[in-house]
Design an enzyme around this catalytic site. Structure first.
Site: not given
Lengths: 122, 101, 230
Positions: C126, C129-131
């Site tokens: 991601c 962000c950090s999905c």
């Protein structure tokens, strides 16, 4: 085109991937739970969480841990939602800090049963 | 399964949104790919992020080649990137007009 | 004075540098000086409770629910897909429903399963962000959330995979999946050769978290070394 936003980092130069990990502390797991519950109950969305994280800027990203950033964003989103006011938060923070020196002393709630570290929590 | 039509080509809009919450990655803006699949409609995160009532927006998975995104710098030209892009960030490409601006 | 009990098992009794059962260092927690983030967590939590938005029990339940989510759930899904072609077809068609068949607690997540084969290797990132499929696999590793991985895997995936010790054959196409919106991704690795007739449980033990992100592939354990390095 205007300049890109700092968090939008696909393709930028960066160093080697450091495969580090840690187990989450109790306060971090609580932050995670607060976000889940606040969004489930409709106070804000993960999109709102991200928007505030982005607004904090790159320096905050580089100098704070994941859940340090999250709790700041959860707090700001809850204030924006009207759940509590800035004054209520400030008074509560003062009260919390007056309880002691450590997290253990300042948190009134006993750790949740089963909230200790466990294998596989990456 | 129904016979598949040829994949539709789409270009990601080359809009600037610095400082605003937007979910189209910068490195894909202005790039052309094919519709890998349609995912249905999801609430517009660019409204949700500001606590606004959000309209459902069709969401697509677009497949780009590394050559399209990185040109001669591509590590391997025919490796791909798939990304989910909301419809308002996409413009259809007519046949024969597949060059990024 | 009421405060967190000191007889629980959370970290503070461990010597500096001690590792947890999962082999990772503990984060400073209960006994260091109160940090800004910790104070804010306490304050926000108490205000949420005082305002009637949540109860302490709901918070405890949410923590327990997240703790129960580990890569083992994803590994069970992968092992079933390796042994049951009908299940695999359902998994590819509707990842959430198929994972729920095995008891995964993921009603709020849209899961897309991408399959590796002899010609294709999938890897998930991601960049915005950090999905991550945390409702299936638990929280993401630190490196997944950091700049180096997020920036580089879309431009030089082969080099990044090499840093994880995964060198792909020339004829394999890499498909990078940038998790930019509502889908979450699970890589379905290829079943290793030499596992014919294995039980689902034995197969699942080969499937690490990193295999399901796509920065590793399942490998058979090294043959038991005879008279190992003793």
């Amino acid at each position: 085109m205007t300049e890109r936003s700092w968090h939008d980092m696909g393709g930028l130069p960066a160093g080697p991937v450091v495969p580090e990990e840690h187990d989450y502390a109790l306060w971090e797991r609580r932050v995670d739970a607060l976000l889940t519950l606040a969004t489930t109950k409709g106070k804000f969305t993960v999109d709102g969480l991200r928007r505030v994280l982005e607004d904090m800027g790159p320096e905050f990203f580089e100098t704070h841990s994941y859940y340090e950033r999250w709790i700041e964003s959860v707090n700001r989103n809850l204030i924006e939602s009207g759940l509590y006011s800035t004054a209520e938060l400030a008074a509560k923070l003062e009260e919390v800090r007056a309880r002691g020196e450590t997290y253990g002393e300042c948190s009134l709630t006993a750790p949740e049963a089963g909230s200790g570290p466990e294998a596989g929590d990456g | 399964m129904a016979e598949r039509p040829p994949p539709q080509r789409m270009r990601v809009r080359a809009w600037g949104t610095k400082g605003l919450h937007a979910r189209a990655p910068w490195y894909l803006r202005g790039k052309t790919g094919i519709v890998e699949r349609r995912l249905g409609a999801y609430k517009n995160p660019e409204q949700l992020a500001y606590g606004l009532p959000a309209e459902p927006v069709p969401l697509y998975r677009i497949r780009f080649t590394m050559a399209e995104i990185w040109g001669d710098e591509a590590e391997r030209p025919d490796d791909t990137i798939d990304a989910e892009i909301y419809e308002h960030w996409l413009e259809p490409i007519a046949e024969g007009d597949d060059h990024a601006p | 004075m009421p405060h967190d009990h000191h007889d629980h098992d959370h970290g503070h009794d461990h010597a500096p540098g001690a590792l947890s059962p999962s082999g990772h260092p503990y984060r400073a927690d209960q006994d260091g000086p109160l940090t800004r983030a910790q104070a804010l967590e306490i304050a926000v939590r108490e205000l949420m409770i005082e305002k009637g938005l949540v109860t302490a029990d709901e918070i405890a339940a949410a923590i327990a629910r997240m703790q129960a989510r580990t890569p083992a759930m994803g590994a069970a899904v992968v092992a079933r897909a390796w042994t049951d072609p009908d299940y695999k077809a359902r998994l590819i068609a509707d990842g959430r429903a198929a994972a729920q068949e095995l008891g995964a607690d993921i009603e709020a997540m849209h899961l897309l399963v991408v399959e590796n084969d002899a010609q294709t290797h999938n890897v998930v990132v991601c960049t915005l962000c950090s999905c991550y499929p945390r409702f299936l696999l638990g929280p993401p590793p630190d490196w997944y959330k950091q700049r180096a991985y997020r920036s580089r895997v879309v431009i030089e995936p082969r080099r990044v995979l090499g840093e994880f010790g995964l060198d792909l054959a020339e004829d394999v196409t890499v498909r990078v999946h940038d998790s930019t919106a509502d889908m979450r991704y699970l890589v379905l690795p290829a079943r290793p050769e030499g596992t014919e007739g294995w039980s689902e449980e034995a197969l699942a033990a080969l499937v690490t978290r990193d295999c399901m992100i796509g920065v590793a592939v399942p490998r058979l354990p090294d043959p038991a070394p005879v008279a190992a390095a003793e």
